[in-house]
Design a protein around this motif. Structure first.
Motif, PDB file in Angstrom:
ATOM      1  N   TRP A  88       0.870  -1.180   0.000  1.00 53.58           N
ATOM      2  CA  TRP A  88       0.000   0.000   0.000  1.00 53.58           C
ATOM      3  C   TRP A  88       0.907   1.231   0.000  1.00 53.58           C
ATOM      4  N   LEU A  98       1.595   4.658   0.097  1.00 59.05           N
ATOM      5  CA  LEU A  98       0.791   5.848   0.407  1.00 59.05           C
ATOM      6  C   LEU A  98       1.423   7.157  -0.038  1.00 59.05           C
ATOM      7  N   VAL A 142       2.200  11.779   3.681  1.00 55.40           N
ATOM      8  CA  VAL A 142       0.940  11.941   4.427  1.00 55.40           C
ATOM      9  C   VAL A 142       1.067  13.100   5.406  1.00 55.40           C
ATOM     10  N   THR A 176      -4.598  12.646   9.711  1.00 54.88           N
ATOM     11  CA  THR A 176      -5.456  12.470   8.533  1.00 54.88           C
ATOM     12  C   THR A 176      -5.750  10.985   8.328  1.00 54.88           C
ATOM     13  N   GLU A 177      -6.908  10.735   7.735  1.00 52.60           N
ATOM     14  CA  GLU A 177      -7.305   9.347   7.462  1.00 52.60           C
ATOM     15  C   GLU A 177      -7.008   8.987   6.019  1.00 52.60           C
ATOM     16  N   HIS A 178      -6.525   7.782   5.818  1.00 49.89           N
ATOM     17  CA  HIS A 178      -6.252   7.290   4.471  1.00 49.89           C
ATOM     18  C   HIS A 178      -6.864   5.911   4.337  1.00 49.89           C
ATOM     19  N   GLU A 179      -7.595   5.701   3.249  1.00 47.43           N
ATOM     20  CA  GLU A 179      -8.207   4.389   3.020  1.00 47.43           C
ATOM     21  C   GLU A 179      -7.659   3.772   1.751  1.00 47.43           C
ATOM     22  N   THR A 180      -7.600   2.465   1.775  1.00 48.01           N
ATOM     23  CA  THR A 180      -7.183   1.766   0.560  1.00 48.01           C
ATOM     24  C   THR A 180      -8.258   1.980  -0.504  1.00 48.01           C
ATOM     25  N   SER A 181      -7.873   1.768  -1.735  1.00 48.77           N
ATOM     26  CA  SER A 181      -8.829   1.954  -2.824  1.00 48.77           C
ATOM     27  C   SER A 181      -8.869   0.707  -3.704  1.00 48.77           C
ATOM     28  N   ARG A 225      -7.664   1.136   6.758  1.00 50.81           N
ATOM     29  CA  ARG A 225      -7.746   2.575   7.008  1.00 50.81           C
ATOM     30  C   ARG A 225      -6.595   2.960   7.938  1.00 50.81           C
ATOM     31  N   THR A 283      -3.160   8.812  10.705  1.00 53.76           N
ATOM     32  CA  THR A 283      -1.778   9.226  11.005  1.00 53.76           C
ATOM     33  C   THR A 283      -1.693   9.890  12.379  1.00 53.76           C
ATOM     34  N   SER A 314       6.918   9.757   4.241  1.00 54.40           N
ATOM     35  CA  SER A 314       6.148   8.848   3.381  1.00 54.40           C
ATOM     36  C   SER A 314       5.921   7.541   4.115  1.00 54.40           C
TER      37      SER A 314
END
Lengths: 187, 186
Positions: A49, A51, A54, A58-63, A163, A166, B21
């Motif tokens: 994954w 990314l 970042v 903050t939230e990051h979701e896989t796609s 998800r 950070t 990162s």
């Protein structure tokens, strides 16, 4: 005197007649049973994954969010699966800096949250939205306590997504890396 | 002017702070057989061996590592307690490298110490096989190992029972023969 010797001899013989079978049982053969030719095996169709950069908090979701990775049962036995996470370490110097993995999916300074959601799971987890925190303690992936699902059979698949939340603050410019382990045991 | 420079500096600083990162390193597929091993009648003080076969089904080589680990209590088979000490389990290799599509065997030894508390027990432990990887997602497969030891714990009772039986039978026999040897008066 003759009576004493005869009595003891008879007593020993009788005692041994009844005890020898029991003693022999103690030195029986060790048996090792392999349950059939069963093979346990699972596969994941995605393990990375990337990314990029970042920002904090903050939230990051896989796609796609919940159908990002497919877990397939490859062996010939039913399995129960588990998931465990770990701290994220600085790639250049793992011992020098890390983000600690939260125990409840929340974040903090140098603390990050990780969640997973299995496709079809809409009410699981503390928020009842299907997302479950990934922690450093190995916990149920599928099936899970309170759920209606059963062990996964050969050929079964489960799709899931991740998800990332950070930390509220972290040291910038450092490439971080972590690992999530999906494990399986014969059901 | 000075204020603008300070503001620009602050913005730059924020950008740098928030720019690490999160590199999370493609598919993984391997198998282990058998999935479950049952060892019965293992006397404390003795050892048993068996073989695990690891099959790297991936199209790249992997290093596999082996560990014995305590299973979650709720996941053990019915009537099984967790093995008290994972050091009783050893592997012929702690890790092996397997080329794509190949398989290899690892010998597992289970050695139960000569202790009374090790007798008559039904234990369970899990043998973990992990494909080493720097990717985000990794896979670990557990083999259930069920170990039952023989009930040598009852030996002390058995020996005591034999001793008591000898004494009782001896006394009984002695009095029987003594009585039989007595002259009968009519």
């Amino acid at each position: 005197m003759k009576a004493v010797i005869t009595s003891i001899a008879v007593a020993i013989i009788l005692a041994l007649i009844f005890s020898l079978p029991a003693l022999a049982q103690e030195s029986g053969t060790i048996t090792i049973t392999m349950t059939g030719a069963n093979e346990i095996s699972i596969s994941l169709d995605k393990t990375q994954w990337p990314l990029g950069n970042v920002a904090s908090n903050t939230e990051h979701e896989t796609s796609p969010p919940i159908e990002w990775c497919t877990l397939t049962i490859e062996g010939n036995c039913n399995v129960n699966t588990f998931i465990v996470g770990d701290d994220a370490e600085w790639v250049s110097d793992p011992g020098a800096y890390k983000w600690t993995l939260s125990s409840d999916g929340t974040n903090g300074e140098h603390i990050y949250g990780l969640w997973f959601r299995i496709s079809g799971d809409t009410t699981r987890g503390p928020l009842g939205d299907g997302y479950v925190p990934v922690t450093k303690t190995e916990s149920e992936f599928w099936p899970y306590s309170g759920g209606s699902g059963s062990s996964l059979a050969p050929g079964d698949t489960k799709q899931f997504g991740l998800r990332l939340l950070t930390p509220t603050y972290f040291v910038s410019g450092r490439q971080m890396q972590t690992q999530i382990t999906i494990s399986a045991v014969a059901a | 002017m000075i204020g603008r420079i300070k503001l620009a500096g602050l913005i730059a600083a924020l950008l740098v702070i928030f720019l690490p990162s999160f590199t999370l390193a493609q598919d993984v597929n391997f198998g282990v057989s058998p999935a479950e091993v049952r060892i019965n009648d293992l006397p404390p003080g003795e050892a048993a061996e068996f073989v695990l076969t690891i099959h790297n089904k991936d199209d790249v080589a992997h290093v596999f590592t082996f560990t014995a680990s305590e299973p979650p209590e709720e996941e053990t088979r019915e009537g099984r307690a967790r093995l008290p000490d994972d050091s009783w389990i050893s592997f012929s290799s702690q890790e092996i490298e397997l080329a794509a599509g190949s398989e290899a065997n690892v010998t597992v030894t289970v050695a139960i110490p000569q202790e009374q508390k090790g007798a008559g027990q039904d234990w369970e432990t899990w043998l973990g096989v992990t494909a080493e990887s720097s990717d985000l997602l990794g896979v670990k497969l557990y083999v259930r190992l069920l170990v039952s030891t023989v009930g040598t714990r009852s030996n002390i009772g058995l020996v005591a029972g034999i001793a008591v039986a000898i004494v009782l039978l001896g006394y009984g026999g002695y009095y029987y023969f003594k009585r039989k040897a007595k002259p009968k008066y009519h």
